[in-house]
Design an enzyme around this catalytic site. Structure first.
Site, mmCIF file in Angstrom:
data_model
loop_
_atom_site.group_PDB
_atom_site.id
_atom_site.type_symbol
_atom_site.label_atom_id
_atom_site.label_comp_id
_atom_site.label_asym_id
_atom_site.label_seq_id
_atom_site.Cartn_x
_atom_site.Cartn_y
_atom_site.Cartn_z
ATOM 1 N N LYS A 177 -11.925 -23.915 -17.456
ATOM 2 C CA LYS A 177 -11.279 -23.982 -16.149
ATOM 3 C C LYS A 177 -11.108 -22.600 -15.527
ATOM 4 O O LYS A 177 -11.234 -22.424 -14.329
ATOM 5 C CB LYS A 177 -9.910 -24.647 -16.335
ATOM 6 N N LYS B 270 -20.224 -30.995 -8.256
ATOM 7 C CA LYS B 270 -19.379 -31.950 -8.984
ATOM 8 C C LYS B 270 -20.237 -32.830 -9.881
ATOM 9 O O LYS B 270 -19.896 -33.080 -11.034
ATOM 10 C CB LYS B 270 -18.592 -32.864 -8.029
ATOM 11 N N HIS C 114 -38.341 -27.967 4.591
ATOM 12 C CA HIS C 114 -38.932 -26.683 4.195
ATOM 13 C C HIS C 114 -39.164 -26.599 2.687
ATOM 14 O O HIS C 114 -39.304 -25.516 2.144
ATOM 15 C CB HIS C 114 -38.038 -25.525 4.650
ATOM 16 N N GLU D 51 -21.789 -30.726 -12.914
ATOM 17 C CA GLU D 51 -20.903 -30.176 -13.945
ATOM 18 C C GLU D 51 -20.256 -31.241 -14.815
ATOM 19 O O GLU D 51 -19.945 -30.968 -15.974
ATOM 20 C CB GLU D 51 -19.857 -29.220 -13.367
ATOM 21 N N ASN E 255 -7.567 -13.468 -25.761
ATOM 22 C CA ASN E 255 -8.326 -14.056 -24.656
ATOM 23 C C ASN E 255 -8.899 -12.898 -23.854
ATOM 24 O O ASN E 255 -8.144 -12.091 -23.319
ATOM 25 C CB ASN E 255 -7.386 -14.908 -23.777
ATOM 26 N N GLY E 256 -10.226 -12.823 -23.789
ATOM 27 C CA GLY E 256 -10.846 -11.727 -23.042
ATOM 28 C C GLY E 256 -12.065 -11.217 -23.785
ATOM 29 O O GLY E 256 -12.596 -11.895 -24.666
ATOM 30 N N GLU F 72 -20.887 -28.784 -2.667
ATOM 31 C CA GLU F 72 -19.775 -29.134 -3.543
ATOM 32 C C GLU F 72 -20.029 -30.478 -4.241
ATOM 33 O O GLU F 72 -19.748 -30.637 -5.435
ATOM 34 C CB GLU F 72 -18.471 -29.159 -2.726
ATOM 35 N N TRP G 59 -13.042 -20.486 -25.907
ATOM 36 C CA TRP G 59 -14.300 -20.645 -25.177
ATOM 37 C C TRP G 59 -15.137 -19.458 -25.619
ATOM 38 O O TRP G 59 -14.833 -18.319 -25.294
ATOM 39 C CB TRP G 59 -14.043 -20.622 -23.678
ATOM 40 N N ARG H 230 -8.743 -24.427 -20.772
ATOM 41 C CA ARG H 230 -9.244 -23.050 -20.682
ATOM 42 C C ARG H 230 -10.408 -22.769 -21.618
ATOM 43 O O ARG H 230 -11.058 -21.717 -21.536
ATOM 44 C CB ARG H 230 -8.114 -22.061 -21.017
ATOM 45 N N CYS I 158 -10.384 -19.236 -22.947
ATOM 46 C CA CYS I 158 -9.497 -19.188 -24.109
ATOM 47 C C CYS I 158 -8.040 -19.334 -23.650
ATOM 48 O O CYS I 158 -7.647 -18.807 -22.625
ATOM 49 C CB CYS I 158 -9.596 -17.907 -24.923
HETATM 50 O O1 M6R Z 1 -10.107 -20.592 -10.361
HETATM 51 P P1 M6R Z 1 -11.222 -20.333 -9.398
HETATM 52 O O2 M6R Z 1 -11.073 -21.118 -8.146
HETATM 53 O O3 M6R Z 1 -11.416 -18.880 -9.102
HETATM 54 O O4 M6R Z 1 -12.524 -20.846 -10.132
HETATM 55 C C1 M6R Z 1 -13.785 -20.695 -9.580
HETATM 56 C C2 M6R Z 1 -14.811 -21.531 -10.287
HETATM 57 O O5 M6R Z 1 -14.902 -21.161 -11.636
HETATM 58 C C3 M6R Z 1 -14.485 -23.020 -10.204
HETATM 59 O O6 M6R Z 1 -14.356 -23.439 -8.892
HETATM 60 C C4 M6R Z 1 -15.609 -23.847 -10.892
HETATM 61 O O7 M6R Z 1 -16.793 -23.744 -10.171
HETATM 62 C C5 M6R Z 1 -15.182 -25.310 -11.050
HETATM 63 N N1 M6R Z 1 -15.540 -25.801 -12.338
HETATM 64 C C6 M6R Z 1 -15.821 -26.210 -10.072
HETATM 65 O O8 M6R Z 1 -15.424 -27.520 -10.213
#
Ligand code: M6R
Length: 614
Positions: free
Chosen positions: A609, A491, A510, A494, A100-101, A487, A74, A27, A2
């Site tokens: 984010k 990517k 395995h 997501e 927000n929260g 990673e 969100w 956000r 949010c």
């Molecule tokens: O702001 P942060 O680095 O603490 O965020 C951690 C994760 O939420 C963030 O890396 C998330 O996995 C991303 N969407 C990955 O691309």
């Protein structure tokens, strides 16, 4: 999660709120709303959908008011819908809130309020809070600021809130606990926002509220900050913002993610600028120098992070153990906080977070502090909660990262963690002078080598085209490049919504090898330095099961080229720094596949984010 924004001053509030919401949309983006206040009352407009949907819906809203609030959501409590969107009215219609929260004890509070005759139109915890504030105002006959304070002292949870009262069209009350809240201070005007981006073109003076603080904002009156618990007055600390407008716009790229991928050479140079003088063998970061003893004598380094930042932590584990020779454990912050972790004096906890607001990482910090560990924060967002909660830290200086998928945050985190490992390694005498200098010189060359890797973009586009319809994808890497495989898979899933898994290459036999057939693309990181021969054997195993191989190889490699269906070259570098190069093609591959599939690359579904809730 949010984004909240607000304005009080001489300007029309509406355009400031809408522009601010667009900037905060990263956000959360499942619904949005605004509330404008003037002598005739508070006018509210909100909708399920994005900020553009909101602008369309608000076409007929009277736009002249000089005070207002905005929210981009969100969803946590209640599905995304018009009704659950913020702002929320109190029962009388006098108060309006954005939040927000999460208010964790919203259910008993809601029941109690219902017993007292309150009714609720939404399923949100936020509507409970605004009615609780109203209830305090009515029963205790206090003004809005006091009522907010009393009500918040009855809540459990996290919040950044802003509240307006219809009867006082000259006042906004804000408060925070666990969710960020910045106040932009202009000339007899105030801006409020979840981060500073909504007001960067109006003022460079910002106050970041600390946890447990609230403020009453009025025109023609100085701002007052109070402690929510004990009501004590707190001197506002006004910070000068370094950010500029260009940094938060797309700059000709189709998406923020692509812009941020291409920014990596300069972002990495910004990370080490002024901190590393390669030709003189100097690494100097005040957060490290001031606490050198703690790092040198650390029994253990525990790294706590989430998502991509956790992957950067895994790369750092290899680097720290290799160079600094300190034992390292890398923890998902969300798991660490709910274990009974063995941590105490003599341990160093490094918390890694791009946003500096991730709730789980914040909680891990608190546990570490309570147990006497030294906490070092690695954050990108200046002034963020994690950077302030840590005993010391270092910013990555990557510049604002707007795309939900982390890209430059990852590589700059690895860069700063490498610098720390090198500084400690030198201090502990683990490296010869030649080794130490060669690391520094090589790190200095990384931005140029990334530029060379980015040249493969057109070729990667063609590879993406060949695999865009895949249903699954495996990513394999060894050593320093095992976290890169994780990673790469994150990517892809997501932003394209294709199922992908990352594995250490040797683990394939395995279990995952059972998945391999002619339909399965396997991305293998097979750079020359990094168990090359072993990875070549893994490639052969995949080939003999008809899997499709996309190999990331060192420039000039011939052996893998003959075996793989596609190869993507990266320049040679120290093994420890290969993740900084091998990550680049994986980011581009995911990006192109997602665009080809018509996905919303910068705002993928269900994500946000900044994850400020558990
Ligand atoms: O702001 P942060 O680095 O603490 O965020 C951690 C994760 O939420 C963030 O890396 C998330 O996995 C991303 N969407 C990955 O691309």
């Amino acid at each position: 999660m949010c984004g909240i924004v607000g304005y009080i001053g001489k300007k029309e509030a509406y355009p400031i709120l809408i522009k601010g919401l667009k900037r905060l949309e990263y956000r959360g983006y499942d619904s949005a709303g605004v509330a404008l206040s003037d002598q005739n009352g508070i006018h509210l407009c909100k909708t399920r959908g994005k900020v553009d949907d909101l602008s369309a819906k608000c076409e007929h809203l009277e736009k002249s008011p000089r005070i207002g609030l905005g929210h981009t959501r969100w969803a946590t409590h209640g599905e995304p819908s018009d009704v659950n969107s913020h702002p929320h009215y109190s029962n009388s219609g006098d108060l309006v809130i954005i939040h927000n929260g999460i208010i964790e004890n919203y259910d008993p509070l809601r029941k109690e309020l219902m017993n007292r005759g309150y009714s609720f139109t939404s399923e949100t915890d936020t509507e409970v809070l605004v009615n609780l504030i109203e209830d305090v105002m009515v029963n205790e006959e206090v003004k809005l600021g006091k009522a907010v304070q009393v009500a918040l002292n009855q809540t459990i949870g996290a919040y950044a809130i802003a509240v307006m009262d219809k009867k006082k069209p000259n006042e906004i009350v804000v408060a925070r606990l666990g969710s960020p809240l910045a106040i932009g201070v202009g000339d007899d005007e105030y801006f409020i926002a979840s981060d500073a981006t909504p007001f960067i073109e109006y003022t460079k003076d910002a106050i970041y509220l600390n946890d447990g603080e609230m403020a009453v904002l009025r025109t023609h009156k100085p701002l007052k900050i109070r402690n929510i618990k004990d009501d004590s007055l707190i001197d506002p600390y006004v910070q000068k913002l370094q950010m500029n407008l260009d940094q938060i716009e797309k700059g000709g790229y189709d998406h923020f993610m692509l812009k941020e991928i291409f920014e990596q050479p300069s972002a990495i140079a910004d990370t080490y600028r002024g901190r590393m003088l390669a030709d003189r063998g100097i690494i100097n970061m005040s957060g490290i120098e001031d606490n050198l003893d703690k790092f040198r004598n650390a029994k253990r380094i525990i790294i706590a992070a989430c998502g991509t930042s956790w992957h950067a932590g895994l790369v750092a584990e290899y680097i720290f153990e290799d160079i600094a020779r300190t034992p390292v454990e890398v923890e998902y912050a969300s798991e660490f906080r709910y274990r009974n972790p063995i941590i105490g004096e003599g341990d160093v906890l490094i918390a890694i977070s791009q946003s500096g607001e991730t709730a789980d990482t914040m909680a891990a910090i608190e546990i570490a502090k309570q147990n006497g560990a030294f906490v070092f924060g690695v954050c990108n967002v200046v002034g963020s909660s994690i950077s302030r909660a840590s005993h010391a830290g270092a910013y990555t200086h990557a510049g604002p990262e707007i795309g939900v998928a982390s890209t430059k945050a990852f590589t700059t985190q690895i860069t700063i963690l490498s610098l720390i490992a090198l500084r400690i390694g030198k201090e502990k005498g683990n490296l010869s002078k030649t080794e130490y200098f060669s690391y520094l010189r090589e790190l200095e060359l990384i931005p140029d080598k990334i530029k060379k890797s980015l040249v493969s973009n057109d070729h990667i586009y063609l590879v993406a085209d060949a695999y865009k319809n895949a249903k699954n994808c495996l990513y394999l890497g060894r050593g320093f490049n095992f976290p890169v495989a994780l990673e790469g898979a994150l990517k892809l899933k997501e932003i394209s919504y294709i199922h992908a898994e990352g594995y250490p290459a040797a683990e394939m036999k395995h279990g995952p090898i059972a998945l391999i057939d002619e339909e399965m693309p396997v991305v293998v990181i097979a750079t020359k330095l990094g168990h090359y021969e072993k990875v070549v054997s893994n490639i052969q195993e995949i080939k003999s099961r008809k899997g499709k191989i996309i190999a990331i190889v060192t420039e000039g490699d011939e052996q893998v080229k003959e075996m793989a269906d596609h190869t993507i070259e990266v320049p040679e570098t120290h093994e420890a720094f290969t993740p900084l190069l091998t990550t680049i093609p994986l980011q581009l591959l995911s990006y192109h596949i997602a665009v080809m599939l018509g996905r919303n690359v910068d705002q993928p579904r269900n994500l946000a984010k900044s994850v400020t809730v558990e």
